[in-house]
Design an enzyme around this catalytic site. Sequence first.
Site, PDB file in Angstrom:
ATOM      1  N   TYR A  86      80.725 -33.914 -48.115  1.00  0.00           N
ATOM      2  CA  TYR A  86      79.535 -33.250 -48.677  1.00  0.00           C
ATOM      3  C   TYR A  86      79.165 -33.909 -50.018  1.00  0.00           C
ATOM      4  O   TYR A  86      78.966 -33.240 -51.025  1.00  0.00           O
ATOM      5  CB  TYR A  86      79.779 -31.756 -48.900  1.00  0.00           C
ATOM      6  CG  TYR A  86      80.303 -30.991 -47.712  1.00  0.00           C
ATOM      7  CD1 TYR A  86      79.440 -30.574 -46.707  1.00  0.00           C
ATOM      8  CD2 TYR A  86      81.652 -30.653 -47.604  1.00  0.00           C
ATOM      9  CE1 TYR A  86      79.908 -29.842 -45.621  1.00  0.00           C
ATOM     10  CE2 TYR A  86      82.127 -29.929 -46.527  1.00  0.00           C
ATOM     11  CZ  TYR A  86      81.250 -29.529 -45.535  1.00  0.00           C
ATOM     12  OH  TYR A  86      81.729 -28.804 -44.454  1.00  0.00           O
TER      13      TYR A  86
ATOM     14  N   CYS B 138      80.843 -22.813 -54.367  1.00  0.00           N
ATOM     15  CA  CYS B 138      79.852 -21.943 -54.995  1.00  0.00           C
ATOM     16  C   CYS B 138      79.906 -20.533 -54.414  1.00  0.00           C
ATOM     17  O   CYS B 138      79.041 -19.711 -54.731  1.00  0.00           O
ATOM     18  CB  CYS B 138      78.445 -22.529 -54.833  1.00  0.00           C
ATOM     19  SG  CYS B 138      77.935 -22.735 -53.123  1.00  0.00           S
TER      20      CYS B 138
ATOM     21  N   ASP C  19      82.884 -30.232 -51.423  1.00  0.00           N
ATOM     22  CA  ASP C  19      81.948 -29.412 -52.202  1.00  0.00           C
ATOM     23  C   ASP C  19      80.885 -28.899 -51.228  1.00  0.00           C
ATOM     24  O   ASP C  19      79.742 -29.353 -51.236  1.00  0.00           O
ATOM     25  CB  ASP C  19      81.320 -30.243 -53.329  1.00  0.00           C
ATOM     26  CG  ASP C  19      80.407 -29.412 -54.226  1.00  0.00           C
ATOM     27  OD1 ASP C  19      80.363 -28.182 -54.065  1.00  0.00           O
ATOM     28  OD2 ASP C  19      79.726 -30.009 -55.076  1.00  0.00           O
TER      29      ASP C  19
END
Length: 457
Positions: A315, A411, A384
């Site tokens: 990613y 996140c 990520d």
Amino acid sequence: MSAPVKKNDRLTVYIEDLTHDGNGVAKVDGYPLFIQEALPNETAEVHVLKTLKNYGFAKVVDILKPSPDRVEAPCAYFKQCGGCQLQHLSYEGQLKWKENMVRNVMQRIGKIDAPVLPVKGMKEPWHYRNKAQIPFSSNEAGQAIAGFYKTKTHSIVDMERCLIQTGEADAILAGLKKELAAIGIRPYNEQTHEGMLRHVVIRKARATGEVMVVLVTKKKKFPQKEAAVATIQKLVPNVTSIMQNVNSDKTNVIFGDETVNLWGKDVIIDTIGDVRFEISARSFYQVNPEQTEVLYKQALDYADLQGDERVIDAYCGIGTISLFLAQKAKAVMGVEIVPQAIEDAKRNAELNGFTNTYFEAGPAEEVIPRWYKEGKEADVLVVDPPRKGCDEALLKTILEQRPKRVVYVSCNPGTLARDLRILEDGGYQTQEIQPVDMFPHSTHVECVSQLILKEGN
């Protein structure tokens, strides 16, 4: 079994926690009530608005015993706009809540016992966003309005300034809507699909001060281009790039496929640490540059590179983390499913003179196993992923290929906890979790986790 409360009941309740979207949580005989603008450790009188089988909603009538962390929200639009959820909670209180939230999620969802460190926050948690995406429309009188959406709606809160944006964004927000009628540009109407100007996107590079303004229009051809450019230059004298993006679809997606240059450069340049990046109108680039450097330095620290490692960055996007790692790794290989992002990553590597990077477009769960078959094994793997977490096939690939260290940038604490559980069950040990506050005054928090392959696995 019916709910222990009814619509229009007035109750005195104790607020135990916050939800992921910033609502207070109280329980009446075990029945959760979600209460907007209430904070943990408060006692409040509330009015029940709606009850469902397993939970209900209420609003505050009176705060009987306020939290010691309650403050007056400084933004005039706080109760209308959905952009910030926690301005009424002191910044110290926000960081404390985020730390506890991450710790609780790790234990509840993943049964993860690794230490959760105190959140790394900002010294000045205002005006941090380097990107603003402002929808434009018109009111019933036909006047231009611009701002942000009310929570869970597409109704625009007309505003003059935003306390988490840059001064350039505020100048555009307040100034352009006043000038549109004089220029002759009609704001777009989402319901009727009439009008021209849909969004204005403003990007500012913190390190260089360069500013890009993107006009998102319904049609490519509009005769007011020159007047629009002159107006933007007057409102933002330090603008370096004015672009147009064309989106003719009946959609609430901001960008269309075509972007053209109206004036200035096609890109702006920013730096994170010692690494430079070209940012185009549609590039993905973290919106808080100060905290991005904190986040990436933490990822680099957890990678524990000595100079002879091969690193895979799944990613990888436009190569932001990859190029940070390339400063200390023998080689970094990045994979990303979006081809344009890979082209940006290659260009950014060339911009910085890196010769130890390789980028390829494709699904990580397919590309990485092929790399291993070709002998391109990784000592360290960095992920990520988006909010939904790692693809199940990628987690399987990690467990099959067994790199010595995994650095997981997330996140979403919920999907992070889920994925850490899978990796731990497969032979890894989570060493620690470092939350980083990328979005002050919101409920969001990023985390960086370090995992080590256990001996014998």
